[in-house]
Design a protein around this motif. Structure first.
Motif, PDB file in Angstrom:
ATOM      1  N   PRO A 123       6.364 -10.707   1.678  1.00 39.18           N
ATOM      2  CA  PRO A 123       6.331  -9.626   0.684  1.00 39.18           C
ATOM      3  C   PRO A 123       5.197  -8.652   0.974  1.00 39.18           C
ATOM      4  O   PRO A 123       4.163  -9.028   1.536  1.00 39.18           O
ATOM      5  CB  PRO A 123       6.103 -10.370  -0.642  1.00 39.18           C
ATOM      6  N   LEU A 124       5.372  -7.425   0.551  1.00 38.12           N
ATOM      7  CA  LEU A 124       4.381  -6.401   0.862  1.00 38.12           C
ATOM      8  C   LEU A 124       3.024  -6.709   0.252  1.00 38.12           C
ATOM      9  O   LEU A 124       1.981  -6.410   0.860  1.00 38.12           O
ATOM     10  CB  LEU A 124       4.879  -5.032   0.375  1.00 38.12           C
ATOM     11  N   ASP A 125       2.996  -7.322  -0.932  1.00 38.78           N
ATOM     12  CA  ASP A 125       1.701  -7.596  -1.568  1.00 38.78           C
ATOM     13  C   ASP A 125       0.921  -8.695  -0.857  1.00 38.78           C
ATOM     14  O   ASP A 125      -0.251  -8.936  -1.182  1.00 38.78           O
ATOM     15  CB  ASP A 125       1.882  -7.938  -3.048  1.00 38.78           C
ATOM     16  N   GLN A 126       1.557  -9.375   0.141  1.00 38.98           N
ATOM     17  CA  GLN A 126       0.833 -10.373   0.927  1.00 38.98           C
ATOM     18  C   GLN A 126       0.339  -9.822   2.265  1.00 38.98           C
ATOM     19  O   GLN A 126      -0.335 -10.520   3.009  1.00 38.98           O
ATOM     20  CB  GLN A 126       1.721 -11.596   1.163  1.00 38.98           C
ATOM     21  N   PHE A 127       0.698  -8.565   2.573  1.00 40.68           N
ATOM     22  CA  PHE A 127       0.146  -7.915   3.760  1.00 40.68           C
ATOM     23  C   PHE A 127      -1.323  -7.584   3.488  1.00 40.68           C
ATOM     24  O   PHE A 127      -1.662  -7.150   2.382  1.00 40.68           O
ATOM     25  CB  PHE A 127       0.892  -6.611   4.058  1.00 40.68           C
ATOM     26  N   LEU A 132      -2.141  -2.226   5.933  1.00 40.93           N
ATOM     27  CA  LEU A 132      -1.354  -1.144   5.360  1.00 40.93           C
ATOM     28  C   LEU A 132      -2.084   0.185   5.505  1.00 40.93           C
ATOM     29  O   LEU A 132      -1.475   1.216   5.840  1.00 40.93           O
ATOM     30  CB  LEU A 132      -1.063  -1.427   3.888  1.00 40.93           C
ATOM     31  N   LYS A 133      -3.395   0.176   5.274  1.00 37.56           N
ATOM     32  CA  LYS A 133      -4.175   1.402   5.417  1.00 37.56           C
ATOM     33  C   LYS A 133      -4.214   1.859   6.875  1.00 37.56           C
ATOM     34  O   LYS A 133      -4.179   3.067   7.156  1.00 37.56           O
ATOM     35  CB  LYS A 133      -5.589   1.185   4.893  1.00 37.56           C
ATOM     36  N   ALA A 134      -4.267   0.912   7.800  1.00 32.31           N
ATOM     37  CA  ALA A 134      -4.267   1.271   9.220  1.00 32.31           C
ATOM     38  C   ALA A 134      -2.953   1.950   9.607  1.00 32.31           C
ATOM     39  O   ALA A 134      -2.939   2.940  10.343  1.00 32.31           O
ATOM     40  CB  ALA A 134      -4.501   0.029  10.074  1.00 32.31           C
ATOM     41  N   VAL A 135      -1.845   1.419   9.096  1.00 29.98           N
ATOM     42  CA  VAL A 135      -0.538   2.004   9.406  1.00 29.98           C
ATOM     43  C   VAL A 135      -0.419   3.403   8.823  1.00 29.98           C
ATOM     44  O   VAL A 135      -0.001   4.353   9.502  1.00 29.98           O
ATOM     45  CB  VAL A 135       0.597   1.103   8.876  1.00 29.98           C
ATOM     46  N   ILE A 136      -0.798   3.561   7.572  1.00 30.09           N
ATOM     47  CA  ILE A 136      -0.677   4.866   6.917  1.00 30.09           C
ATOM     48  C   ILE A 136      -1.621   5.877   7.555  1.00 30.09           C
ATOM     49  O   ILE A 136      -1.238   7.032   7.800  1.00 30.09           O
ATOM     50  CB  ILE A 136      -0.955   4.719   5.405  1.00 30.09           C
ATOM     51  N   GLN A 177      10.955   8.151  10.138  1.00 28.23           N
ATOM     52  CA  GLN A 177      11.077   7.112  11.164  1.00 28.23           C
ATOM     53  C   GLN A 177      11.975   5.978  10.684  1.00 28.23           C
ATOM     54  O   GLN A 177      12.752   5.415  11.455  1.00 28.23           O
ATOM     55  CB  GLN A 177       9.691   6.588  11.525  1.00 28.23           C
ATOM     56  N   LEU A 178      11.871   5.632   9.388  1.00 29.92           N
ATOM     57  CA  LEU A 178      12.744   4.602   8.836  1.00 29.92           C
ATOM     58  C   LEU A 178      14.195   5.061   8.851  1.00 29.92           C
ATOM     59  O   LEU A 178      15.099   4.277   9.172  1.00 29.92           O
ATOM     60  CB  LEU A 178      12.309   4.258   7.409  1.00 29.92           C
ATOM     61  N   GLU A 211       8.822   0.260  -1.332  1.00 34.05           N
ATOM     62  CA  GLU A 211      10.041  -0.274  -0.716  1.00 34.05           C
ATOM     63  C   GLU A 211      10.290   0.372   0.640  1.00 34.05           C
ATOM     64  O   GLU A 211      10.701  -0.305   1.590  1.00 34.05           O
ATOM     65  CB  GLU A 211      11.226  -0.036  -1.654  1.00 34.05           C
ATOM     66  N   ILE A 212      10.047   1.663   0.736  1.00 34.07           N
ATOM     67  CA  ILE A 212      10.211   2.351   2.020  1.00 34.07           C
ATOM     68  C   ILE A 212       9.234   1.808   3.044  1.00 34.07           C
ATOM     69  O   ILE A 212       9.605   1.543   4.203  1.00 34.07           O
ATOM     70  CB  ILE A 212      10.020   3.872   1.826  1.00 34.07           C
ATOM     71  N   LEU A 213       7.988   1.617   2.648  1.00 32.12           N
ATOM     72  CA  LEU A 213       6.984   1.087   3.570  1.00 32.12           C
ATOM     73  C   LEU A 213       7.352  -0.319   4.029  1.00 32.12           C
ATOM     74  O   LEU A 213       7.211  -0.656   5.208  1.00 32.12           O
ATOM     75  CB  LEU A 213       5.617   1.091   2.885  1.00 32.12           C
ATOM     76  N   LYS A 214       7.854  -1.141   3.113  1.00 29.09           N
ATOM     77  CA  LYS A 214       8.233  -2.514   3.478  1.00 29.09           C
ATOM     78  C   LYS A 214       9.402  -2.513   4.463  1.00 29.09           C
ATOM     79  O   LYS A 214       9.402  -3.259   5.460  1.00 29.09           O
ATOM     80  CB  LYS A 214       8.630  -3.287   2.219  1.00 29.09           C
ATOM     81  N   LEU A 215      10.405  -1.680   4.208  1.00 30.28           N
ATOM     82  CA  LEU A 215      11.537  -1.594   5.132  1.00 30.28           C
ATOM     83  C   LEU A 215      11.074  -1.145   6.513  1.00 30.28           C
ATOM     84  O   LEU A 215      11.529  -1.660   7.540  1.00 30.28           O
ATOM     85  CB  LEU A 215      12.581  -0.616   4.591  1.00 30.28           C
ATOM     86  N   TYR A 216      10.160  -0.197   6.549  1.00 29.73           N
ATOM     87  CA  TYR A 216       9.651   0.305   7.833  1.00 29.73           C
ATOM     88  C   TYR A 216       8.895  -0.791   8.584  1.00 29.73           C
ATOM     89  O   TYR A 216       9.103  -0.991   9.789  1.00 29.73           O
ATOM     90  CB  TYR A 216       8.729   1.500   7.570  1.00 29.73           C
ATOM     91  N   LEU A 217       8.045  -1.511   7.888  1.00 31.73           N
ATOM     92  CA  LEU A 217       7.243  -2.551   8.546  1.00 31.73           C
ATOM     93  C   LEU A 217       8.101  -3.717   9.016  1.00 31.73           C
ATOM     94  O   LEU A 217       7.724  -4.430   9.947  1.00 31.73           O
ATOM     95  CB  LEU A 217       6.158  -3.057   7.589  1.00 31.73           C
ATOM     96  N   ASP A 218       9.249  -3.919   8.416  1.00 34.89           N
ATOM     97  CA  ASP A 218      10.126  -5.028   8.818  1.00 34.89           C
ATOM     98  C   ASP A 218      11.042  -4.667   9.978  1.00 34.89           C
ATOM     99  O   ASP A 218      11.582  -5.553  10.635  1.00 34.89           O
ATOM    100  CB  ASP A 218      10.997  -5.474   7.638  1.00 34.89           C
TER     101      ASP A 218
END
Length: 738
Positions: A123-127, A132-136, A177-178, A211-218
């Motif tokens: 789940p995203l809250d466990q990243f 997350l800040k590095a990716v953004i 990108q997603l 949700e968009i960020l989670k889909l992208y990271l997966d």
């Protein structure tokens, strides 16, 4: 006398009635005109209240024009958005994307995975927050502020790139990108960018930013065959994404831009330099301070020891798309976690990749060529190897399956086969190859030479354009009604229509627009379609769809699909005698024509070269009794190469790939040809092995017979609980024992 009086009275009454009607019409028009003038005057008086002069008038004019242009613009945007809306029209698209597929090669060895595993998705809250800040900070600093398209970031990227004369910054947001990862290919085209923008807006409307960020990271490709942050963390650092340090998070975040270039297991210095840049981005964005990143900068991440292996990513993408289509068709019983045994031959895959890379590195620069692709398949359509480009990490666009390129003279196989199907032409039929003009189009041969009358097989061997155009006219004459006036232009059109019908029968799926130059390969095709077409000839006229999956099992190990039982059945689309005759004609291309560089000692082959105007594309498509192979060289932006033809690097690459592929095969003859008593390559390898003090020094020497290797493979599968289900097809050929 009475009758005369009666008729006179009737005429008078009619005359009076007509005069009355005339008077009524005159009065009506007059009074109507008066009322219209009065109405107009009242309207003009009313509108005078709104009369504007000076700056007010200019403002009204500007507003009016803006409304007009805005309406036209909205209609244009709607037209452009329709393809994107069609891509997102399925309400269950996300569920259908969530397949977890493990792929095996033809011998049962695991070669890669695609999709999302439901049981280990984090789940995203466990990243970690710093990941997350590095990716953004690296990919889309304004992610939480824009509406899917970062207008400010795109303008900034365009400005920087223009001033640098190269691509320094990317302008695509994370949402864009997603959109590309979920619905589109990596093709560099205006159409793809337009669809990408509209789908990004659609995603922002339907999903939250998290949700968009989670889909992208997966789903993002992160090198090493890993898709998604969790898979990448496990591959590079042997741990879950939940447990990575700041230094490791920075290294992972740096992979999104160029996963092959910055993969730490392949180029650790470049990966650490990129991670340092990511730390700088985090400081610049205000996410962390210089002091907080100091330790990570001084103690960069160290990946686990991974052997650098070439993963068959192009092939896996092709196979995964096939599995997704089977799932959409309901042929997998609703299973989401799958194991797929494919036709992939890893030894051949590696060889094909090394051949193309060597050609691109050592010989292609002289021709100004930067890209290449190849597919190797069996005549029944089972794909053994696929290379879709030079660098998967740089661009995942598969030039073997998705690119549409002009085939040049390799398209002539459809012209000649159509001629054979008329029963008016045969191998030795004398054809006219002199110059010809149809309307304003005058065809030339490659070197501008003029040709006269010669046998049909020789016209194909020498790849004479004039012969192909004249033949399209002759084909039309066969089907032209005898009672109609002769019209060369319409007859040529009829002939081209018959050629298109043949191409469709053999598996060409791309649009084939009717142009005078169609017979010489002016329309675009896909490489995978050329594999299908040549497979029809190699199999004696039977058409089968190119495919990767041999057997598919669900999570409990139950077989849910086999191509032999559940796939499309072969269709005899060309009479066997015509296919055999066409194959015979094509052998002359290899033995004495433009494809001589493709010859394999002792192994009969048939094929056709293809070169387009200005050498923008160069092809060699050919086959033996065992395998079909297509090779293409060119540039993504269609810039011309320097005099490259299909008979140069494409034919040379085909020769090297197919020579390797046939080393351990029991050779099959071409249709209509006598059996081949012995494999000369296998005999040469055996001789080399017996005389070599170190047999293991030659990676391609077979020390066991094919039958022995097949028996050992079958025993291994039985002992591991994997039963062989492919009963309707011959057993796959085992690789050489090294």
């Amino acid at each position: 006398m009475f009758d005369a009086f009666r008729h006179s009275n009737l005429r008078e009454r009619i005359a009076r009635r007509l005069l009355a009607i005339d008077a009524w019409l005159t009065a009506a028009f007059y009074h109507g005109g008066v009322r219209s003038r009065e109405t107009y005057n009242r309207f003009a008086t009313f509108m005078d209240r709104f009369h504007a002069a000076g700056w007010k008038r200019w403002l009204l004019e500007l507003t009016s024009e803006s409304v007009n242009l805005g309406t036209v613009g909205l209609l244009t945007l709607l037209a452009l958005a329709l393809p994107a809306f069609e891509l997102t029209s399925d309400p269950n698209w996300l569920n259908k994307q969530d397949l977890a597929v493990t792929f095996l090669d033809r011998y049962g060895n695991e070669v890669g995975k695609r999709g999302i595993r439901h049981d280990d998705s984090v789940p995203l809250d466990q990243f970690p927050d710093y990941f997350l800040k590095a990716v953004i900070a690296t990919e889309d600093r304004r992610f939480y502020d824009h509406f899917g398209i970062d207008v400010i970031g795109t303008f900034r990227a365009l400005t920087v790139n223009a001033s640098s004369n190269t691509v320094v910054q990317g302008g695509s947001s994370i949402t864009q990108q997603l959109a590309k990862n979920l619905f589109l290919s990596n093709e560099r085209s205006l159409t793809r960018k337009i669809n990408e923008a509209f789908i990004a807006l659609w995603l922002e409307w339907h999903f939250s930013k998290r949700e968009i960020l989670k889909l992208y990271l997966d789903r993002a490709y992160m090198g090493g065959g890993a898709f998604g942050a969790e898979a990448a963390a496990e591959f590079y650092f042997g741990k879950s994404i939940k447990d990575v340090s700041l230094a490791e998070a920075a290294m992972l975040a740096g992979l999104f831009k160029a996963p092959t270039k910055y993969a730490p297991h392949a180029n650790l210095p470049a990966a650490r330099a990129r991670a340092s840049d990511v730390l700088d981005f985090m400081v610049d964005a205000g996410f962390l301070t210089a002091g907080q990143v100091y330790a990570a900068r001084k103690n960069p991440a160290t990946p686990v020891d991974r052997k650098v292996e070439n993963t068959p990513d192009w092939y896996l993408d092709f196979a995964f798309n096939e599995v997704k289509q089977l799932a959409l068709q309901g042929k997998l019983g609703g299973s989401k976690v799958l194991t797929v045994r494919t036709g992939l031959d890893m030894a051949l895959q590696d060889k094909a990749e090394s051949v193309l890379e060597d050609m691109l590195r050592m010989k292609a620069p002289a021709y100004h060529a930067h890209e290449a692709a190849t597919v190797v398949a069996e005549p029944d359509g089972l794909v053994r190897a696929m290379i879709g480009g030079r660098d998967y990490g740089e661009s995942q666009f598969n030039r073997a399956t998705d690119a549409q390129r002009q085939p040049g003279s390799s398209f002539k196989i459809f012209v000649y086969l159509t001629a054979l199907l008329t029963d008016k032409y045969h191998k030795d039929t004398i054809v006219d190859a002199s110059g010809i003009c149809i309307g304003d189009y005058c065809v030339n041969n490659y070197h501008g030479e003029s040709a006269g009358r010669l046998p049909l097989y020789k016209a194909l061997a020498e790849s004479l354009n004039t012969a192909a155009i004249r033949m399209s006219v002759k084909i039309g004459e066969v089907y032209w009604p005898k009672d109609r006036t002769y019209n060369e232009s319409k007859i040529a059109t009829l002939g081209r229509n018959k050629i298109v019908e043949t191409a469709r029968l053999l598996g060409v799926t791309t649009p084939l627009n009717d142009t005078v130059s169609l017979p010489v390969g002016a329309d675009e095709v896909k490489m995978i379609d050329m594999i299908a077409a040549n497979s029809v000839l190699a199999s004696g006229g039977k058409h089968e769809v190119p495919h990767a999956a041999v057997e598919i099992r669900n999570s409990s190990g139950t077989v849910v699909y086999t191509y032999a039982n559940d796939g499309p059945k072969p269709d005899q689309v060309v009479p066997a005698d015509k296919a055999t005759e066409m194959v015979d004609i094509m052998t002359h291309v290899v033995t004495e024509g433009t494809g001589r560089a493709a010859q394999i000692d002792g192994i009969p082959a048939a094929g056709k070269t293809g070169t387009t105007n200005n050498s923008t594309n160069a092809w060699f498509n050919g086959f033996t009794g065992n395998l079909v192979c297509s090779v293409w060289f060119g540039n993504d932006d269609n810039t011309p190469m320097a005099n490259m033809t299909g008979g140069t690097l494409p034919a040379q690459s085909w020769h090297e790939i197919m020579t390797f592929a046939h080393q351990t095969l029991d050779l099959k003859p071409l249709p209509g040809k006598p059996p081949i008593p012995v494999n000369p390559l296998m005999a040469a390898n055996a001789s080399a092995a017996s005389s070599s003090p170190n047999p293991n020094g030659d990676a391609h020497v077979a020390t066991l017979s094919r039958g022995s290797i097949d028996a050992i493979d079958a025993i291994g599968r039985l002992m591991s609980g994997k039963s062989t289900i492919e009963t309707a097809r011959p057993a796959p050929t085992a690789p050489a024992v090294r």
